[in-house]
Design an enzyme around this catalytic site. Structure first.
Site, PDB file in Angstrom:
ATOM      1  N   GLN A   1      -3.116   2.893   9.946  1.00 60.55           N
ATOM      2  CA  GLN A   1      -1.785   2.956   9.312  1.00 60.55           C
ATOM      3  C   GLN A   1      -0.806   3.759  10.163  1.00 60.55           C
ATOM      4  O   GLN A   1       0.395   3.514  10.126  1.00 60.55           O
ATOM      5  CB  GLN A   1      -1.890   3.589   7.912  1.00 60.55           C
ATOM      6  CG  GLN A   1      -2.557   2.716   6.865  1.00 60.55           C
ATOM      7  CD  GLN A   1      -4.048   2.971   6.772  1.00 60.55           C
ATOM      8  OE1 GLN A   1      -4.681   3.400   7.730  1.00 60.55           O
ATOM      9  NE2 GLN A   1      -4.627   2.708   5.623  1.00 60.55           N
TER      10      GLN A   1
ATOM     11  N   ASN B   1      -5.976  12.588   0.220  1.00 57.23           N
ATOM     12  CA  ASN B   1      -5.079  11.826   1.092  1.00 57.23           C
ATOM     13  C   ASN B   1      -5.965  11.019   2.042  1.00 57.23           C
ATOM     14  O   ASN B   1      -7.189  11.146   2.037  1.00 57.23           O
ATOM     15  CB  ASN B   1      -4.129  12.764   1.855  1.00 57.23           C
ATOM     16  CG  ASN B   1      -2.990  12.008   2.523  1.00 57.23           C
ATOM     17  OD1 ASN B   1      -2.360  11.162   1.901  1.00 57.23           O
ATOM     18  ND2 ASN B   1      -2.728  12.276   3.788  1.00 57.23           N
ATOM     19  N   LYS B   2      -5.347  10.188   2.833  1.00 57.74           N
ATOM     20  CA  LYS B   2      -6.075   9.297   3.735  1.00 57.74           C
ATOM     21  C   LYS B   2      -7.164  10.042   4.505  1.00 57.74           C
ATOM     22  O   LYS B   2      -6.967  11.164   4.963  1.00 57.74           O
ATOM     23  CB  LYS B   2      -5.070   8.662   4.703  1.00 57.74           C
ATOM     24  CG  LYS B   2      -5.627   7.688   5.698  1.00 57.74           C
ATOM     25  CD  LYS B   2      -6.429   6.574   5.069  1.00 57.74           C
ATOM     26  CE  LYS B   2      -5.636   5.769   4.066  1.00 57.74           C
ATOM     27  NZ  LYS B   2      -6.502   4.896   3.222  1.00 57.74           N
TER      28      LYS B   2
ATOM     29  N   ASP C   1      -2.344  11.084  -2.198  1.00 58.17           N
ATOM     30  CA  ASP C   1      -2.620   9.969  -3.103  1.00 58.17           C
ATOM     31  C   ASP C   1      -2.926  10.449  -4.511  1.00 58.17           C
ATOM     32  O   ASP C   1      -2.773   9.700  -5.478  1.00 58.17           O
ATOM     33  CB  ASP C   1      -3.764   9.118  -2.562  1.00 58.17           C
ATOM     34  CG  ASP C   1      -3.317   8.419  -1.285  1.00 58.17           C
ATOM     35  OD1 ASP C   1      -3.410   9.045  -0.214  1.00 58.17           O
ATOM     36  OD2 ASP C   1      -2.814   7.287  -1.373  1.00 58.17           O
TER      37      ASP C   1
ATOM     38  N   ARG D   1      -6.748  -0.248  -7.354  1.00 55.93           N
ATOM     39  CA  ARG D   1      -7.242   0.768  -6.414  1.00 55.93           C
ATOM     40  C   ARG D   1      -7.490   2.058  -7.199  1.00 55.93           C
ATOM     41  O   ARG D   1      -6.718   2.375  -8.108  1.00 55.93           O
ATOM     42  CB  ARG D   1      -6.242   0.990  -5.270  1.00 55.93           C
ATOM     43  CG  ARG D   1      -6.116  -0.261  -4.378  1.00 55.93           C
ATOM     44  CD  ARG D   1      -5.376  -0.002  -3.091  1.00 55.93           C
ATOM     45  NE  ARG D   1      -6.099   0.923  -2.247  1.00 55.93           N
ATOM     46  CZ  ARG D   1      -5.574   1.473  -1.145  1.00 55.93           C
ATOM     47  NH1 ARG D   1      -4.344   1.186  -0.780  1.00 55.93           N
ATOM     48  NH2 ARG D   1      -6.285   2.314  -0.406  1.00 55.93           N
TER      49      ARG D   1
ATOM     50  N   ARG E   1       0.836  -1.200   0.000  1.00 55.55           N
ATOM     51  CA  ARG E   1       0.000   0.000   0.000  1.00 55.55           C
ATOM     52  C   ARG E   1       0.873   1.254   0.000  1.00 55.55           C
ATOM     53  O   ARG E   1       2.095   1.167   0.107  1.00 55.55           O
ATOM     54  CB  ARG E   1      -0.959  -0.022   1.200  1.00 55.55           C
ATOM     55  CG  ARG E   1      -0.231  -0.360   2.496  1.00 55.55           C
ATOM     56  CD  ARG E   1      -0.844   0.245   3.677  1.00 55.55           C
ATOM     57  NE  ARG E   1      -0.795   1.698   3.592  1.00 55.55           N
ATOM     58  CZ  ARG E   1       0.301   2.416   3.739  1.00 55.55           C
ATOM     59  NH1 ARG E   1       1.475   1.839   3.965  1.00 55.55           N
ATOM     60  NH2 ARG E   1       0.265   3.726   3.642  1.00 55.55           N
ATOM     61  N   GLY E   2       0.188   2.410  -0.089  1.00 52.48           N
ATOM     62  CA  GLY E   2       0.916   3.673  -0.190  1.00 52.48           C
ATOM     63  C   GLY E   2       1.015   4.035  -1.664  1.00 52.48           C
ATOM     64  O   GLY E   2       1.426   3.199  -2.482  1.00 52.48           O
ATOM     65  N   ALA E   3       0.625   5.266  -1.978  1.00 48.45           N
ATOM     66  CA  ALA E   3       0.488   5.641  -3.396  1.00 48.45           C
ATOM     67  C   ALA E   3       1.741   5.339  -4.228  1.00 48.45           C
ATOM     68  O   ALA E   3       1.656   4.621  -5.236  1.00 48.45           O
ATOM     69  CB  ALA E   3       0.090   7.118  -3.483  1.00 48.45           C
TER      70      ALA E   3
HETATM   71  O1  MRU Z   1      -3.147   2.632   3.286  1.00 46.06           O
HETATM   72  P1  MRU Z   1      -3.446   3.297   2.005  1.00 46.06           P
HETATM   73  O2  MRU Z   1      -2.652   2.742   0.857  1.00 46.06           O
HETATM   74  O3  MRU Z   1      -4.900   3.438   1.692  1.00 46.06           O
HETATM   75  O4  MRU Z   1      -2.959   4.763   2.277  1.00 46.06           O
HETATM   76  C1  MRU Z   1      -2.495   5.609   1.348  1.00 46.06           C
HETATM   77  C2  MRU Z   1      -1.479   6.355   2.043  1.00 46.06           C
HETATM   78  O5  MRU Z   1      -0.448   5.801   2.365  1.00 46.06           O
HETATM   79  C3  MRU Z   1      -1.722   7.707   2.487  1.00 46.06           C
HETATM   80  O6  MRU Z   1      -2.852   8.315   2.106  1.00 46.06           O
HETATM   81  C4  MRU Z   1      -0.473   8.523   2.430  1.00 46.06           C
HETATM   82  O7  MRU Z   1      -0.531   9.554   3.312  1.00 46.06           O
HETATM   83  C5  MRU Z   1      -0.124   8.964   1.033  1.00 46.06           C
HETATM   84  S1  MRU Z   1       0.923   7.830   0.210  1.00 46.06           S
HETATM   85  C6  MRU Z   1       2.557   8.284   0.671  1.00 46.06           C
END
Ligand code: MRU
Length: 324
Positions: free
Chosen positions: A190, A241-242, A231, A88, A51-53
């Site tokens: 996370q 973002n999250k 993201d 995703r 995971r992580g963009a």
């Molecule tokens: O756990 P996810 O893949 O849904 O989360 C995405 C992320 O990691 C975050 O939104 C993050 O802050 C940006 S990606 C470095």
């Protein structure tokens, strides 16, 4: 055709095998899984084992190159690439990375060497961009600062040192004494599970808080700066973002706390004029109510939110790609 050895916190090419660290099991268990084909990688991406963009883009590119080494047909490679591309919906790094592989797949006989080279380039580029963002962003952190971050924008979310957490690591490595407040990041934690694990490994002092405590801490004057990842960033600077980031950004604005978005060029969507055009992933209600949750509860579970550009003090790593 051989892969180089590639090493990151959450993904490796080791002895020609593509493996991922199962992020669902962190921080309690560190289990590496071998990836047999792009469909399995796609499932790992969907289930947030990877995971992580930035990392999901890198992972998709490597999965395609690895599949090409197994002598599959061009049509099969294309089909698998499209499956990965749709794994995703919000993080545009995934689509960006697959779209860089596609021209090499659309020729009559795709070259395995070219695919391996392109995927390796995407991995190494992310490592370099993280280092550059780290240096650019660390300038904003003073010795003695207490900063806050949300979700995990660290080495686990990229091929390198991370985006927002990469900035924090760089400042720490420069000898600045800093303390980090980590939002736990409901519903999948996370922050509590992944960012805490990373900061601990890196020897950076931190305190974990529930998401709903951040505003109070700001009001007490305990936070000097906030760093988050992204993201997808629209051309005008609005960014996804999250989930929970928008609340943090709004509270930062109310308390006049500088709020920094740290993301590489691969997170900018040039085809997206503003935040209204960013698709937001909806996830399983069970993430919110748990497997045993009350069956009659109605659950709304967007995985991301979109914050307007006016809440952002500075963009790190991507400013020159935006029309601000
Ligand atoms: O756990 P996810 O893949 O849904 O989360 C995405 C992320 O990691 C975050 O939104 C993050 O802050 C940006 S990606 C470095």
């Amino acid at each position: 055709v051989l892969f180089k050895e590639l090493n990151s916190l959450g993904l490796k090419i080791n002895q020609q095998k593509l493996t991922i660290l199962d992020q669902e099991l962190l921080p309690h268990r560190e289990v590496w899984l071998e990836v047999s084909d792009p469909y399995q990688m796609s499932n790992y991406i969907r289930s947030l084992k990877v995971r992580g963009a930035p990392l999901i883009g890198v992972a998709a590119a490597l999965a395609i190159a690895d599949y090409a080494k197994k002598d599959v047909s061009r049509d099969e490679l294309l089909k698998s690439a499209m499956t990965l591309r749709g794994a995703r919906p919000t993080a545009v790094n995934l689509m960006n990375a697959v779209d860089r592989m596609l021209p090499l797949l659309k020729v009559p006989t795709p070259s395995v060497a070219n695919l391996v080279a392109k995927a390796t380039e995407i991995f190494e580029e992310d490592v370099r961009l993280c280092l550059e963002m780290g240096l650019e962003g660390a300038k904003f952190i003073n010795d003695g600062d207490t900063v806050l971050t949300h979700c995990n924008a660290g080495g686990l979310a990229t091929a390198g040192i991370g985006t927002a957490v990469g900035v924090i690591k760089t400042a720490h490595d420069q000898g600045k004494k800093i303390h980090v407040y980590v939002d736990e990041t409901r519903p999948l934690l996370q922050g509590a599970r992944l960012t805490s694990w990373e900061l601990h490994r890196h020897g950076i002092p931190f305190t974990l808080i529930c998401d709903n405590m951040a505003g109070f801490l700001m009001s007490l004057g305990k936070i000097q700066k906030i760093f988050v990842g992204a993201d997808r960033i629209a051309k005008n600077g609005d960014f996804a973002n999250k989930i929970g980031t928008f609340t943090v950004a709004t509270m930062a604005s109310v308390h006049k706390i500088p709020f920094y978005v740290v993301a590489p060029s691969t997170t900018v969507d040039p085809n997206c004029p503003n935040g209204k055009n960013i698709p937001v992933e909806q996830r399983d209600p069970k993430e919110v109510i748990g497997a045993e949750g009350h069956p009659s509860s109605q659950v709304y579970n967007p995985a991301f939110d979109v914050s307007p550009r006016h809440l952002v003090t500075e963009y790190i790593g991507c400013k020159q790609y935006l029309d601000l």
